[in-house]
Write a protein that holds these residues in place. Structure first.
Motif, mmCIF file in Angstrom:
data_model
loop_
_atom_site.group_PDB
_atom_site.id
_atom_site.type_symbol
_atom_site.label_atom_id
_atom_site.label_comp_id
_atom_site.label_asym_id
_atom_site.label_seq_id
_atom_site.Cartn_x
_atom_site.Cartn_y
_atom_site.Cartn_z
ATOM 1 N N UNK A 28 -21.496 64.438 20.014
ATOM 2 C CA UNK A 28 -21.836 65.045 18.714
ATOM 3 C C UNK A 28 -22.932 66.112 18.861
ATOM 4 N N UNK A 29 -22.652 67.109 19.660
ATOM 5 C CA UNK A 29 -23.584 68.235 19.745
ATOM 6 C C UNK A 29 -24.763 68.016 20.671
ATOM 7 N N UNK A 30 -24.969 66.791 21.140
ATOM 8 C CA UNK A 30 -26.040 66.564 22.131
ATOM 9 C C UNK A 30 -25.422 66.737 23.514
ATOM 10 N N UNK A 31 -26.004 67.635 24.303
ATOM 11 C CA UNK A 31 -25.480 67.902 25.642
ATOM 12 C C UNK A 31 -26.489 67.450 26.703
ATOM 13 N N UNK A 32 -26.015 66.615 27.600
ATOM 14 C CA UNK A 32 -26.850 66.061 28.675
ATOM 15 C C UNK A 32 -26.214 66.466 30.001
ATOM 16 N N UNK A 33 -26.988 67.106 30.859
ATOM 17 C CA UNK A 33 -26.483 67.498 32.180
ATOM 18 C C UNK A 33 -27.032 66.510 33.210
ATOM 19 N N UNK A 34 -26.134 65.914 33.978
ATOM 20 C CA UNK A 34 -26.562 64.973 35.025
ATOM 21 C C UNK A 34 -26.300 65.613 36.385
ATOM 22 N N UNK A 35 -27.391 65.813 37.155
ATOM 23 C CA UNK A 35 -27.362 66.525 38.441
ATOM 24 C C UNK A 35 -26.924 67.959 38.246
ATOM 25 N N UNK A 36 -27.383 68.819 39.194
ATOM 26 C CA UNK A 36 -27.194 70.265 38.985
ATOM 27 C C UNK A 36 -27.130 70.969 40.337
ATOM 28 N N UNK A 37 -26.000 70.735 41.021
ATOM 29 C CA UNK A 37 -25.833 71.389 42.329
ATOM 30 C C UNK A 37 -25.711 72.891 42.161
ATOM 31 N N UNK A 38 -25.855 73.629 43.269
ATOM 32 C CA UNK A 38 -25.714 75.090 43.197
ATOM 33 C C UNK A 38 -24.348 75.455 42.615
ATOM 34 N N UNK A 39 -24.322 76.465 41.749
ATOM 35 C CA UNK A 39 -23.063 76.924 41.153
ATOM 36 C C UNK A 39 -22.833 76.371 39.767
ATOM 37 N N UNK A 40 -23.669 75.404 39.333
ATOM 38 C CA UNK A 40 -23.451 74.781 38.026
ATOM 39 C C UNK A 40 -23.518 75.799 36.899
ATOM 40 N N UNK A 41 -24.466 76.764 37.000
ATOM 41 C CA UNK A 41 -24.555 77.726 35.884
ATOM 42 C C UNK A 41 -23.277 78.567 35.787
#
Lengths: 291, 291
Positions: A28-41
């Motif tokens: 519902x509109x809440x965004x949680x990012x778990x881990x962030x390897x290179x290339x994620x953006x």
């Protein structure tokens, strides 16, 4: 409803098919990012998953394949003129790593970054749990709060349609209606909140089993198919992940952090499903909706 | 022959069409990477450009869009079991940034990394030159050594086919042949080495013009089309790059570091070519061969 986007299901070095670890959990509109390897953006941008809509980022441990993409995500948040506070959970070194890197790269975030140990609001909680890897590491348990709901079916059956009665019952009050006293506990049902757990890198271990008991989705390290030294590297073979899922009676197991040595993963699934039938092995850019 | 692969022609944040800055310069098996924005290791891997074949990396400055990908490239070099020394050129903070990041991410390169200020071998030299950006920054000039070649046409005309004669002439010795004394200077031609220059981020400035005089290819900052504050941001508009190319009498100008605000770049080329006709604006994954 919770959606989980598998942004990167690879491990160590990227392979043609799998980017480095990153998972977007959306409720519902809440965004949680778990881990962030290179290339994620790039993955977020190329799939219109709105980099600035991410409120919380949880990093499991400091190995580069899980954290080197965080610098670029935060830098791009700044370039895209973010205003909201960004909440970050992660191991002890994370804050120093970020601010040292920002200093070297002359970057000054235009928005507030808050490092927290857990998160909760009226809808969900995010807790960490100990995992067993070669360095300090933690998994994440995202839990929807249970909800008290009116048993509409029952009210329908008893022809009770007065919304004021419903509201009082929902507030836990006994209500007099047509000469009868309606007790809340007879008309309220608890809708159990959904739970999603992600281990990051780990060997199979008790602290994980205890922390993920009965979750709706367990995303577990399954780096290898049958690597004898898996534990030495701090990782799990597929069968290990399946045994954890079985022992913790989770609803669904997602195998991830797939070593680049494997192109074909059919055998992975066979092995897992022999132990735990409800196993899946998501590819990059696939997503699951839990209801 | 020198080949230049445009791995990332974007700026700041990646856009759909342009990754962050990175250029691979290849000459007879020597691979030189210039700048290394996030995502570079994916581009190298997806295009079979052999990450471990890179011998030298030159970073122009410490802004994240030019350097955040270096962590992943070096980590993957380690995971792919690199043995050869990696030579790195870059601003003062680069070494500390890398080793601090490796410490935080518990990564220990299994190969030697040497930080150098310039490079030369029997075929080429790599020198740096001052550029004018908002932080310490340097451009790179890759120069093939000039070669002394036998004027084979002349020898053919004079029916001189004895390879020992050729060899002595090439060694700069006068040779007696059929009663005549052949002097080396009459039979040797200098084949001028190719030169490639890359500015990184810069406004137009004298130090660049002086350093890139007559190069075969100038890769110049062309972040904006007509941004009044370009200089304040330390960048160039397209016309600025074209004027530098004109003033330095380069052979070919490649416009790069294109801001993500531009999807269509047809106007960029028109503007540049009015000033400097031999201008190109390479897209990601295009390459040029200089002979």
């Amino acid at each position: 409803m919770i959606q989980i986007f598998f942004l990167g299901t690879g491990a160590g070095s990227p392979s043609k098919k799998r980017k480095l670890p990153a998972f977007l959990v959306r409720r519902e509109g809440l965004n949680i990012l778990l881990d962030c390897g290179e290339g994620t953006q790039y993955t977020l941008m190329n799939n219109k998953l709105g980099i600035n809509s991410i409120k919380i980022i949880g990093i499991t441990h400091m190995h580069g394949d899980h954290v080197f993409g965080l610098l670029g995500v935060i830098a791009s948040m700044g370039l895209l003129d973010r205003k909201e506070t960004l909440y970050i959970l992660g191991p002890r070194d994370l804050k120093d790593f970020l601010y040292t890197s920002f200093e070297y790269s002359k970057f000054n975030p235009s928005f507030k970054i808050e490092f927290i140990d857990n998160y909760n609001d009226q809808n969900i909680t995010i807790a960490t749990f100990k995992t067993c890897h070669t360095v300090e590491s933690q998994g994440y348990l995202i839990s929807e709060r249970d909800r008290v709901k009116i048993d509409e079916e029952k009210l329908e059956k008893e022809k009770i349609k007065d919304w004021r009665v419903m509201r009082k019952l929902k507030e836990g009050k006994t209500v007099e209606y047509n000469g009868k006293f309606l007790k809340p506990e007879d008309y309220l049902v608890i809708k159990r909140g959904l739970k999603v757990a992600y281990t990051g890198d780990t060997i199979p271990c008790q602290s994980v089993i205890e922390s993920v008991k009965g979750v709706d989705l367990l995303i577990h390290d399954s780096t290898f198919l049958n690597e004898p030294s898996a534990f030495t590297y701090g990782h799990s073979n597929v069968a290990d992940a399946a045994k954890v899922a079985l022992e913790a009676s989770v609803k669904l197991l997602a195998l991830t952090h797939i070593s680049p040595r494997y192109e074909d993963v059919t055998e992975h699934l066979k092995v897992a499903r022999r132990i735990f039938p409800k196993s899946i092995l998501p590819d990059d850019l696939s997503y699951i909706t839990l209801k």
